[in-house]
Structures are given as structure tokens and as C-alpha cells.
Design an enzyme around this catalytic site. Structure first.
Site, PDB file in Angstrom:
ATOM      1  N   TYR A   1      -1.838  39.757  55.129  1.00 56.21           N
ATOM      2  CA  TYR A   1      -0.847  40.775  55.728  1.00 56.21           C
ATOM      3  C   TYR A   1      -1.166  41.679  55.371  1.00 56.21           C
ATOM      4  O   TYR A   1      -0.781  42.740  57.334  1.00 56.21           O
ATOM      5  CB  TYR A   1       0.966  40.406  55.126  1.00 56.21           C
ATOM      6  CG  TYR A   1       2.191  41.145  55.526  1.00 56.21           C
ATOM      7  CD1 TYR A   1       2.535  40.359  56.229  1.00 56.21           C
ATOM      8  CD2 TYR A   1       2.478  42.224  54.909  1.00 56.21           C
ATOM      9  CE1 TYR A   1       3.762  40.905  57.114  1.00 56.21           C
ATOM     10  CE2 TYR A   1       3.516  42.554  55.748  1.00 56.21           C
ATOM     11  CZ  TYR A   1       4.172  42.577  56.366  1.00 56.21           C
ATOM     12  OH  TYR A   1       5.953  42.494  57.083  1.00 56.21           O
ATOM     13  N   SER A   2      -1.312  42.334  54.775  1.00 58.32           N
ATOM     14  CA  SER A   2      -1.389  43.970  54.955  1.00 58.32           C
ATOM     15  C   SER A   2      -2.599  44.574  55.556  1.00 58.32           C
ATOM     16  O   SER A   2      -2.899  45.543  56.124  1.00 58.32           O
ATOM     17  CB  SER A   2      -1.681  44.342  53.086  1.00 58.32           C
ATOM     18  OG  SER A   2      -0.333  44.422  52.457  1.00 58.32           O
TER      19      SER A   2
END
Length: 245
Positions: free
Chosen positions: A176-177
Site C-alpha cells: 500500500y505505502s
């Protein structure tokens, strides 16, 4: 005091004049393509732009999402099914957008769709867990942007990438990041390159909203799924207390 009041009024007048110079005029015939319109921000934006007279092309991941959006929008809003992890699906969507714009070019591309799970400690994950997020949130975004650039250049349009600002904080493992940092780098590079063609590139960083995409129950479900597939060695190194906390 009178001078201060007059100065304030003059400032407001100048502000309104400058602001109105940036307001988009003649919305009729301006096409905007939005991804991730089943629910949440993409869904709300599609409805909002549709009410204001834009020609909205909304990409939905499911047929249900497409039908529900059409039911509460004008006849000018068009929907198309899109799976950003599938190059063939992206190609079909690009053909649809090209047909809908009918030689006018694309006024706006708003990328909103994202893959969010699974997230968890890095050594709980497998490479396919990273792919499940990056293939949608980053690689899919890049692929559809590249394929729509000719239409955006033709209309001297704009690219708007929506990004959850909390994704820029690396507080948990997973893709995600990584996808958010990659999206920012891609957008910053593209902005410099497209300036020559009159195409604007923006990032809108928002926080968490109460929407189906942000669901702690889903995150918890994936954590337990990851835990249950761990090898005994990794599970013992963390312990049951770590999982509970």
C-alpha cells in the site's frame, strides 16, 4: 479602520477575479474519465461532475456498481467495466473512452481505484501479496495513464491522482505505502514532461473517509488469514500476544 476595511474589500475583489480566471467554462462536451467509481470518492465525484454538466465516463470494477451509479445519474454519464490488474480490461476501457470522446480528446483523467489489502508485518507476506496491491494501485494506474496520454494531449487536459495521505506513512508492511510513494514519483515526473503539451498533472492527498474501502474488519480478516498460513517458526517468533495486540 476605514482604510483597513477598504483594503479588505479590495483584497476580496482581487481574490474573486483571480479565482474566476481558473474556473472551467463551457463544460458541455468536456469528457472526464474516473476510475474506482463503484463506491466512495470516485462514486461521489462522478455524480458531482455529472450534475455540473461534464461528460462523465465512470469506470467500475463490478456490474452492480455500474448499474447503481447509472440509476442515480443523468443519461450522459457512461460506465465501463475496468480491472486495473488486467491489461486486456484496460485496453477495452481505452477503446471505449476513445469512442466516447469522438475525436475531442480527454479533458480529465481521475485515478481513484486502489488495492488496499493485504497489509501486515513484512515477513508475513509473499510476493503475490505485493502484486495484489501494486498491480492495481500503481502499475494499473501507470498503464491506463500512458494509454490515455494521446487523448489528454489532444484536449490539453489534466491528470488528477487521488491519494490517501496516510499511505505515505510507512507504519505497516505490504504494497500500500509502496504504491503511494510510487504514484507520487510517477505524477511528479509526468507533470514536468507534460507541461510542454499543456497537460496538467495534480495529486490530491486526502485523509480517511467513512467508506467501504476503509474497513478495519477487512484488515483484521486479512491479518488472521496471513497468521494462519505462517510457518511455525515465524509464528513462534512473534507469539500469540503479538497478534492479539
Amino acid at each position: 479602520l476605514h482604510i483597513a476595511v477598504l483594503a479588505s474589500i479590495l483584497f476580496l475583489i482581487i481574490y474573486w477575479i483571480i479565482r474566476d480566471r481558473y474556473r472551467v467554462r463551457n463544460l458541455n462536451g468536456k469528457h472526464v474519465f474516473i476510475t474506482g467509481c463503484d463506491t466512495g470518492l470516485g462514486n461521489s465525484l462522478a455524480k458531482w461532475l455529472d450534475k455540473r454538466g461534464f461528460c462523465v465516463i465512470a469506470a467500475c470494477a463490478t456490474e452492480k456498481g455500474s448499474q447503481e451509479l447509472q440509476c442515480c445519474s443523468s443519461l450522459s454519464l457512461k460506465t465501463v467495466n475496468l480491472n486495473l490488474a488486467d491489461s486486456d480490461s484496460i485496453a477495452r476501457a481505452v477503446v471505449f473512452v476513445t469512442e466516447q470522446t469522438a475525436g475531442k480528446g480527454l479533458f480529465g483523467l481521475v485515478s481513484n481505484a486502489e488495492g488496499t489489502a493485504p497489509v501486515g508485518p513484512t515477513d508475513w507476506l509473499r510476493i503475490e501479496d505485493f502484486h495484489s496491491v501494486l498491480d492495481v494501485s500503481l502499475l494499473g494506474l501507470i498503464e491506463i495513464t500512458l494509454k490515455l496520454l494521446p487523448l489528454l494531449k489532444k484536449a490539453e487536459g489534466r491528470v488528477v491522482n487521488l491519494m490517501n495521505a496516510k499511505g505515505l506513512m510507512a507504519f505497516v508492511g505490504g504494497g500500500y505505502s509502496l504504491s503511494k510513494w510510487g504514484m507520487e514519483a510517477f505524477s511528479d515526473t509526468l507533470r514536468i514532461e507534460m507541461r510542454h503539451f499543456g497537460v496538467k498533472v495534480s495529486i490530491v492527498k486526502h485523509g480517511f473517509f467513512k467508506a467501504e474501502e476503509v474497513n478495519s474488519g477487512i484488515i483484521e480478516k486479512y491479518l488472521f488469514k496471513l497468521w494462519n498460513r505462517l510457518t511455525p517458526e515465524i509464528r513462534d517468533s512473534y507469539g500469540e500476544k503479538y497478534l492479539v495486540e
